[in-house]
Design a protein around this motif. Structure first.
Motif, mmCIF file in Angstrom:
data_model
loop_
_atom_site.group_PDB
_atom_site.id
_atom_site.type_symbol
_atom_site.label_atom_id
_atom_site.label_comp_id
_atom_site.label_asym_id
_atom_site.label_seq_id
_atom_site.Cartn_x
_atom_site.Cartn_y
_atom_site.Cartn_z
ATOM 1 N N ARG A 384 0.853 -1.194 0.000
ATOM 2 C CA ARG A 384 0.000 0.000 0.000
ATOM 3 C C ARG A 384 0.881 1.234 0.000
ATOM 4 O O ARG A 384 1.888 1.280 0.710
ATOM 5 C CB ARG A 384 -0.870 0.041 1.258
ATOM 6 N N GLY A 433 -16.721 2.427 -3.138
ATOM 7 C CA GLY A 433 -16.078 1.117 -3.115
ATOM 8 C C GLY A 433 -16.228 0.479 -1.750
ATOM 9 O O GLY A 433 -16.821 1.072 -0.834
ATOM 10 N N LYS A 437 -10.864 -0.713 -0.019
ATOM 11 C CA LYS A 437 -10.463 0.096 -1.187
ATOM 12 C C LYS A 437 -10.483 1.568 -0.822
ATOM 13 O O LYS A 437 -9.610 2.358 -1.223
ATOM 14 C CB LYS A 437 -11.463 -0.136 -2.329
ATOM 15 N N ARG A 441 -7.357 4.189 -0.930
ATOM 16 C CA ARG A 441 -7.357 5.398 -1.751
ATOM 17 C C ARG A 441 -7.017 6.634 -0.901
ATOM 18 O O ARG A 441 -6.212 7.469 -1.287
ATOM 19 C CB ARG A 441 -8.737 5.575 -2.395
#
Ligand code: ATP
Length: 499
Positions: A384, A433, A437, A441
């Motif tokens: 990530r 989402g 998710k 983001r």
């Protein structure tokens, strides 16, 4: 960690809506960039942080916003018409054009101990066996100077002259320039500001605005563009105090960048050698950032983020009507003012010396993006990206996320929380989402807090606040949320002594 190279940031910036190549649907425009929805927030936050630190938090500072197009005489007497030049060379084989001094710098890094060098002809030292970065040939034109100011014309062109009445006749259809620095707009307003605000030396005038330079080789994303923004401040001091005050500003500015969260490992001071100094400077120290960490040679990893110059009394004198040469001829017969300062206490008149910290907005944006970049592995072993932006700079401070977007009560509560936060911080609602998710983001765009509204929230009037950097979660009462977030977004200011 920080970004391994600028390309990592270019791709993140495009993917997530920070910065787009300009005019892309027409094939772009050599190194021009547009700030997208998140980029404009980040760049505004950088400018606000600078303005607050430079103007609001001091007692000796005023701000202005001067014109981009000034009377061309400003650029004559500032010396820019004659000397704001870069040396360039053309490759005869592939017709590419380069800055001779930059190629020569590279050459000297890669040929440190070699024997006598054969120099090409022209205005600067340029080794004839420099290789063209584009085609590899060593077939160069002679080096020559190129003025970096963008030319434009004021008013209608000569043919339409009679129909235009709103521009001074002497300048009608005449050549003018887009400013290459914001500083001159400050110098020509020195007396206006000093007298209207009843200022005594030492004091400063700050300005943020666009500048334009017809760079020979723009590039490296937003590091070097032809249109960019500067944050400049001119600090007026009594001659004799300039060297001490200059040093104080160098330390003060360095600390500003670290207060934005930039690691000292990626910052360095660079003392400009005499031969590099601009025509007006007595001493200049640059703050360099490690913009090119991928380069093997450590010395080549750094480039300028900010310059802090001692400009002496050059500019105020140059724009004044009084100074004369040895024969008693006015050096500036066009100016109608004398920009000297009268010290009431000592009854002395003098031209103040000027200390100038000048930073680029775009380079600061790039540095904070590079420095904030980090990667983390989650419990599913997935990589990530987490952008650890200083909370003050983060484009979005809080994202309000409903755990179930098909539950009207949860959605309604999440939207109401967003509305309650928006008067004090940039908050967004997002249900596009699954929660994993959405967290990913927000981490990637640097949002310090995600606030999740779940089924339980409907009963206990509490939400989950997730921290971007630690991924820790905390349950917070909705009635306490605004104060809770505000407190965590505003870490107490570091104690930095002011010059
Ligand atoms: P360089 O040596 O990189 O061309 P400079 O020394 O000419 O920069 P200054 O005139 O000192 O730059 O301008 C102050 C600041 O403005 C720089 O430290 C930089 O952050 C920014 N700046 C200057 N030129 C550009 C450019 N073409 N694009 C983006 N930022 C720029």
């Amino acid at each position: 960690m920080s970004a391994p190279n600028i390309e990592t940031i270019v791709s993140l910036a495009k993917r997530r809506g920070f910065v787009f190549p300009s005019s892309e649907i027409y094939g772009g425009l050599g190194s021009a960039w547009d700030y997208g929805p998140l980029g404009v927030e980040l760049s505004n936050n950088v400018k606000q942080a600078w303005w607050r630190w430079m103007v609001h938090e001091r007692d000796d500072m005023e701000g202005i916003d001067s014109s981009i197009i000034l009377n061309p005489l400003v650029w004559k007497y500032s010396g820019h018409e004659a000397t704001f030049n870069d040396p360039l060379v053309d490759c005869r084989k592939c017709k590419s054009r380069f800055r001779a001094d930059k190629l020569q710098e590279e050459y000297e890094h890669t040929h440190p101990t070699e024997g006598p060098v054969i120099y090409g002809t022209g205005v600067v030292s340029f080794a004839a066996d420099n290789k063209c970065p584009n085609c590899g040939a060593s077939d160069w034109t002679e080096s020559r100077y190129f003025n970096l100011m963008f030319e434009t014309r004021i008013g209608a062109t000569a043919a339409e002259k009679d129909e235009v009445g709103d521009v001074g006749e002497s300048l009608l259809g005449g050549r003018a320039y887009l400013r290459p620095e914001t500083a001159q707009g400050i110098f020509i307003n020195f007396l206006n500001v000093q007298t209207t605000m009843r200022r005594k030396v030492p004091f400063g005038i700050a300005q943020i605005g666009k500048s334009f330079r017809n760079e020979v080789t723009p590039g490296n994303f937003i590091f070097r563009t032809r249109e960019f923004e500067q944050m400049e401040m001119e600090y007026f001091v009594r001659p004799g105090e300039d060297e001490r005050v200059h040093q104080e500003w160098i330390d003060y500015c360095y600390n500003w960048f670290t207060s934005l969260g930039i690691s000292p490992d990626n910052l360095q001071l660079y003392e400009q050698p005499k031969e590099e100094l601009a025509h007006y400077a007595k001493r200049t120290v640059d703050i360099h950032y490690r913009f090119f960490p991928e380069r093997e040679d450590e010395a080549r990893q750094w480039d300028e983020l900010m310059g802090i110059a001692n400009r002496t009394d050059f500019d105020l004198k140059a724009h004044s009507k009084k100074p004369e040469d040895a024969e008693g001829k006015r050096l500036n017969p066009d100016s109608t003012e004398d920009l000297s300062y009268f010290d009431e206490a000592t009854k002395e008149r003098f031209y103040p010396y000027v200390i100038e910290p000048a930073a680029g907005v775009n380079r600061t944006v790039l540095a904070v993006l590079m420095d904030a970049y980090s990667e983390k592995v989650n419990d599913k072993n997935e990589k990530r990206v987490v952008l650890k932006l200083h909370p003050r700079l983060a484009p979005i401070k809080a994202a309000i996320l409903p755990l179930a977007k098909n539950k009207p009560e949860i959605v309604g509560m999440a939207k109401a929380i967003k509305r309650s936060l928006q008067p004090v911080m940039r908050a967004v609602y997002d249900d596009t989402g699954g929660i994993g998710k959405l967290y990913a983001r927000q981490d990637e765009i640097g949002t310090p807090f995600c606030v999740t509204v779940d089924h339980q929230s409907l009963e206990d009037e509490a939400v989950t606040v997730r921290d971007r950097d630690t991924w820790e979660q905390e349950r917070v009462k909705v009635s306490d949320l605004r104060e809770h977030l505000e407190r965590r977004l505003q870490p107490p200011p570091a104690e930095v002594s002011q010059p």
